[in-house]
Enzyme design. Sequence first.
Site, mmCIF file in Angstrom:
data_model
loop_
_atom_site.group_PDB
_atom_site.id
_atom_site.type_symbol
_atom_site.label_atom_id
_atom_site.label_comp_id
_atom_site.label_asym_id
_atom_site.label_seq_id
_atom_site.Cartn_x
_atom_site.Cartn_y
_atom_site.Cartn_z
ATOM 1 N N GLY A 1 37.672 31.165 32.344
ATOM 2 C CA GLY A 1 36.874 32.067 33.221
ATOM 3 C C GLY A 1 36.435 31.242 34.776
ATOM 4 O O GLY A 1 35.790 31.913 35.529
ATOM 5 N N GLU B 1 40.610 28.210 27.730
ATOM 6 C CA GLU B 1 41.363 29.327 28.040
ATOM 7 C C GLU B 1 41.239 29.818 29.541
ATOM 8 O O GLU B 1 41.175 30.968 29.845
ATOM 9 C CB GLU B 1 41.136 30.665 27.297
ATOM 10 C CG GLU B 1 41.089 30.385 25.579
ATOM 11 C CD GLU B 1 40.660 31.512 24.901
ATOM 12 O OE1 GLU B 1 39.970 32.339 25.568
ATOM 13 O OE2 GLU B 1 41.188 31.661 23.811
ATOM 14 N N CYS C 1 48.806 56.631 48.647
ATOM 15 C CA CYS C 1 48.169 57.602 49.177
ATOM 16 C C CYS C 1 46.836 57.732 48.574
ATOM 17 O O CYS C 1 46.505 58.619 47.578
ATOM 18 C CB CYS C 1 48.973 58.882 48.617
ATOM 19 S SG CYS C 1 50.435 59.017 49.821
#
Length: 437
Positions: A252, A294, A365
Amino acid sequence: MLHPHLWPDTATVDDAGQLNIAGVSAAALARQYGTPLYVFDEATLRAQCRAFRQAFESRWPQSTIAYASKAYLSLALGRLLLEEGLELDVVSVGEMDMALAAGYPAERLHLHGNFKPDAELQAALEAGIGRVVVDSLDELERLEALAAVRKQRVAIWLRLCPEIEVETHAHIQTGHADSKFGLSGNRGEPLEAVERAIRSSWLDLVGLHLHLGSHLRDMEPLRRAVTWLGEFAAMLNVAYGVNIRELSPGGGLGVAYTPEDHPPDIEAYAEAITDALRAVNADFHLEPPRLIVEPGRAIVARAGVALYSIGPRKVTSGGKVILAVDGGMGDNIRPALYGAKYHAVLAERVTGLALERVRVVGRYCESGDTLIDAVKLPAAVTGNILAIPVSGAYHLPMASSYNLVPRPVVVFVKEGHVRLVRRRETLDDLLRLEREE
Ligand code: PLP
């Protein structure tokens, strides 16, 4: 000039104002491979892996860095991460298979995810996955049943929801009370999971895990979470005699996307986690657990640069300049999804006077297909190459073929050399699954 905290370590600007990465001209790459093009600098990838390992191993010797593959994975990256001694966190059999194809031994993989279908759990067991990170009681039951049929003992972590809020975009908070992830404390789920795991002959409860969210800039909630995790492990030791050997506070760490961003560095992140772990460990006289961190974004984000060709230029009746590029939300959904902000330069005029404030929009679009709301550039014309730094994380893995626009090419650069690691998707690729039965 370049803001060093946004660009790969090897990025330079030559006398002509051209952006080079690892000694290779960005504009020349764009012309050779076509755009959109994603360029990864191998030196930065390796340096980030080493910085994480060094920051954690020097403070907590039993540390392991497990890269969060969801941030971006390819065969080339998998091989590099393996060489750098990292383990991998995967969240699907797709990511697991990519890691295995890159040469990863299955025991160095951890399988995460809030819903792992039976077929994926089965495939993970067959492969001999290192850890299954159990997210719910439902999963615990299904995993045990599958392991029992195979007569295979499986090492598990329990993912706990610590109910800690963090300051990040709501879509990337994961440890708060309302989160879909993890076993929720106030409903007694963690203890029920522990009791079931202890009773099971097939589940080996080796670790506890939590993940507060992504792109974190405040280390205080992380400290609290590590303390909370350690206290929970200590309580299990007293109440059940369980020895929790592995603790994982997830990943994180945030990164800078614009010149104004200054998130904590890897050292500060490692200090916050290991300091809290040391304290809680000492308080409860625990055996020092293995610490598994991690990081995803903080390893790959700055190593990647997205290159686009600039197309039509429009000036609105209000006088705003809009530059359209040949990519957009199909290769980078983050601005539309999270309101993410980015910086950019013209790859061939980095040193040019950035006098014009522009909005950079994509080719899809959707009015929401804006890559950058406001950035100052030298006056750009059709055919100029726009380079957006910090594009290595959560772009390509979240890319889509919306509007049936093929996904981009990816190259790795190193010491003046270029290698193609993913060819551009073709219209044939997109049509291949269609049937007219
Ligand atoms: N670990 C887990 C369980 C995650 O869900 C995530 C991403 O959300 C990460 C690690 C990696 O996070 P980041 O890329 O922010 O480091």
